[in-house]
Design an enzyme around this catalytic site. Structure first.
Site, PDB file in Angstrom:
ATOM      1  NE  ARG A  75      -3.448   0.407   0.350  1.00  0.00           N
ATOM      2  CZ  ARG A  75      -4.525   0.130  -1.070  1.00  0.00           C
ATOM      3  NH1 ARG A  75      -4.300   0.542  -1.437  1.00  0.00           N
ATOM      4  NH2 ARG A  75      -5.235  -0.598  -0.607  1.00  0.00           N
ATOM      5  NE  ARG A 101      -2.704  -4.407  -6.868  1.00  0.00           N
ATOM      6  CZ  ARG A 101      -3.480  -4.105  -6.819  1.00  0.00           C
ATOM      7  NH1 ARG A 101      -3.093  -2.161  -6.130  1.00  0.00           N
ATOM      8  NH2 ARG A 101      -4.388  -3.949  -6.078  1.00  0.00           N
ATOM      9  CG  HIS A 168      -1.858   2.884  -8.604  1.00  0.00           C
ATOM     10  ND1 HIS A 168      -2.065   3.679  -7.043  1.00  0.00           N
ATOM     11  CD2 HIS A 168      -3.688   2.480  -8.806  1.00  0.00           C
ATOM     12  CE1 HIS A 168      -3.168   3.748  -7.328  1.00  0.00           C
ATOM     13  NE2 HIS A 168      -4.252   3.277  -7.376  1.00  0.00           N
ATOM     14  CG  ASP A 212     -11.867   5.978  -7.862  1.00  0.00           C
ATOM     15  OD1 ASP A 212     -12.116   5.520  -7.330  1.00  0.00           O
ATOM     16  OD2 ASP A 212     -10.825   6.603  -8.912  1.00  0.00           O
ATOM     17  CD  GLU A 271      -3.784   5.240 -10.094  1.00  0.00           C
ATOM     18  OE1 GLU A 271      -4.669   6.375  -8.566  1.00  0.00           O
ATOM     19  OE2 GLU A 271      -4.218   4.981 -10.730  1.00  0.00           O
TER      20      GLU A 271
HETATM   21  O1  TA6 Z   1      -6.461   4.534  -8.715  1.00  0.00           O
HETATM   22  C1  TA6 Z   1      -8.413   4.465  -8.051  1.00  0.00           C
HETATM   23  C2  TA6 Z   1      -8.572   2.726  -7.307  1.00  0.00           C
HETATM   24  O2  TA6 Z   1      -8.735   2.574  -8.682  1.00  0.00           O
HETATM   25  C3  TA6 Z   1      -9.333   3.545  -6.508  1.00  0.00           C
HETATM   26  O3  TA6 Z   1     -10.431   3.091  -7.301  1.00  0.00           O
HETATM   27  C4  TA6 Z   1      -9.061   2.578  -5.601  1.00  0.00           C
HETATM   28  O4  TA6 Z   1      -9.720   1.663  -5.487  1.00  0.00           O
HETATM   29  C5  TA6 Z   1      -7.845   2.139  -5.269  1.00  0.00           C
HETATM   30  O5  TA6 Z   1      -7.560   2.321  -7.130  1.00  0.00           O
HETATM   31  C6  TA6 Z   1      -7.318   0.795  -4.475  1.00  0.00           C
HETATM   32  O6  TA6 Z   1      -7.516  -0.199  -5.180  1.00  0.00           O
HETATM   33  P1  TA6 Z   1      -6.464  -1.273  -4.619  1.00  0.00           P
HETATM   34  O7  TA6 Z   1      -6.588  -2.420  -5.190  1.00  0.00           O
HETATM   35  O8  TA6 Z   1      -4.951  -0.896  -4.689  1.00  0.00           O
HETATM   36  O9  TA6 Z   1      -7.023  -0.561  -3.345  1.00  0.00           O
END
Ligand code: TA6
Length: 305
Positions: A75, A101, A168, A212, A271
């Protein structure tokens, strides 16, 4: 069979500049310590978790609540989303943001200065069970006075394919509610907090609630202005037609087990991506490279907004 840290160092270590060490959860990571920058990248997910250019504070956000284990994404830092973005359209049980990932990548090389790291991964029986295509990904990261990330995808199969991708990146900010993001004025976006309704951005992006957004058909450079940390982060990209801006805000952060309740304040995701109707199509043998780069500037000369 994973190669031991000692074996990796015997082949790749650059004394005084880059070496493989045991990271969190016992996962191997490459630690970069050069005059231009400090940095870290895990073999797990080829996940950049730290970039601190000389004379600057840490640029990337990394949650102290992150997990570091098989099948889980770290994270923070820069997760690589591939070959789909978000939920897999035809399989709700498939892992969010694809499977690379959480895959262990191969270390291919470390440059002589210790700043350039190249990792790779490729299709295997596990990936083909989720996505029936053959591919090779090469990821080149340069930890210098700027952070350069190049993701090269090769279709190694015998049929055409279509994939989504995103770098991301989680940027560290002083207070997400006080930053502004320029470079997207007038750009159309899909609002994931409002049933994917298409809207148009007016002026700078500011964060006042869960945000988002998938910005469409934009190659623009972005600037993240942070009046609390008194810095600006310039983000440029090549061969990326989408920019995603995300902050979970209070409620969503509270529901995330690997993000502290108030950590939404300390991060903003910007991103570089190719998703949806600008996903990338490759014929057999074709290649595509997406590039993202970040640079830090201070705002001491600016009048505080
Ligand atoms: O990039 C934004 C997103 O798609 C959000 O909708 C949220 O889900 C975030 O990515 C994090 O996703 P993750 O699967 O890493 O918790």
């Amino acid at each position: 069979m994973s190669t031991s840290i000692a074996d990796l160092n015997s082949r790749f270590q650059i004394r005084g500049a880059a070496k493989v060490v045991e990271g969190n959860g016992g996962l191997p990571k490459i630690q970069i310590t050069t005059p231009n920058a400090l940095g870290e990248i895990y073999l797990h997910g080829a996940h950049v978790t730290s970039w601190k250019p000389a004379g600057e504070e840490q640029v990337l956000f990394l949650s102290p609540h992150s997990l570091y284990e098989e099948g889980k994404a770290i994270r923070g830092g820069v997760p690589i989303c591939f070959p789909w973005f978000g939920a897999k359209a035809d399989d709700p049980k498939a892992p969010s943001h694809g499977f690379v990932r959480t895959k262990s990548w191969q270390l291919e090389s470390i440059g002589q200065s210790g700043e350039e790291i190249i990792l790779s991964t490729a299709s295997d029986d596990n990936t083909r069970a989720l996505w029936p295509h053959d591919f090779r990904l090469e990821y080149r990261v340069v930890f210098g006075t700027e952070l350069l990330m190049e993701l090269t995808m090769t279709n190694t199969g015998s049929s055409a394919l279509r994939f989504e991708e995103a770098l991301h990146a989680y940027y560290s900010v002083g207070d997400a509610a006080k930053v502004s993001v320029s470079g997207l004025d007038g750009v159309r976006y899909l609002d994931k907090t409002d049933s994917m309704h298409e809207k148009s951005q007016t002026g700078d992006v500011t964060i006042t609630s869960e945000t988002d957004r998938v910005y469409l058909h934009t190659a623009h450079a972005i600037e993240l202005y942070d009046p609390v940390l008194r810095r600006r982060i310039a983000i440029e990209k090549e061969d990326s037609r989408n920019t995603v801006v995300w902050n979970p805000w209070i409620e969503k952060a509270r529901a995330m087990g690997d993000l502290g309740e108030d950590e939404w304040k300390s991060m903003l995701c910007i991103e570089s991506a190719n998703v949806g109707d600008t996903a990338v199509e490759l014929a057999p043998g074709e290649q595509h490279m997406m590039t993202a780069r970040a640079r830090v500037g201070d705002i001491s000369r600016d009048s505080v907004k």
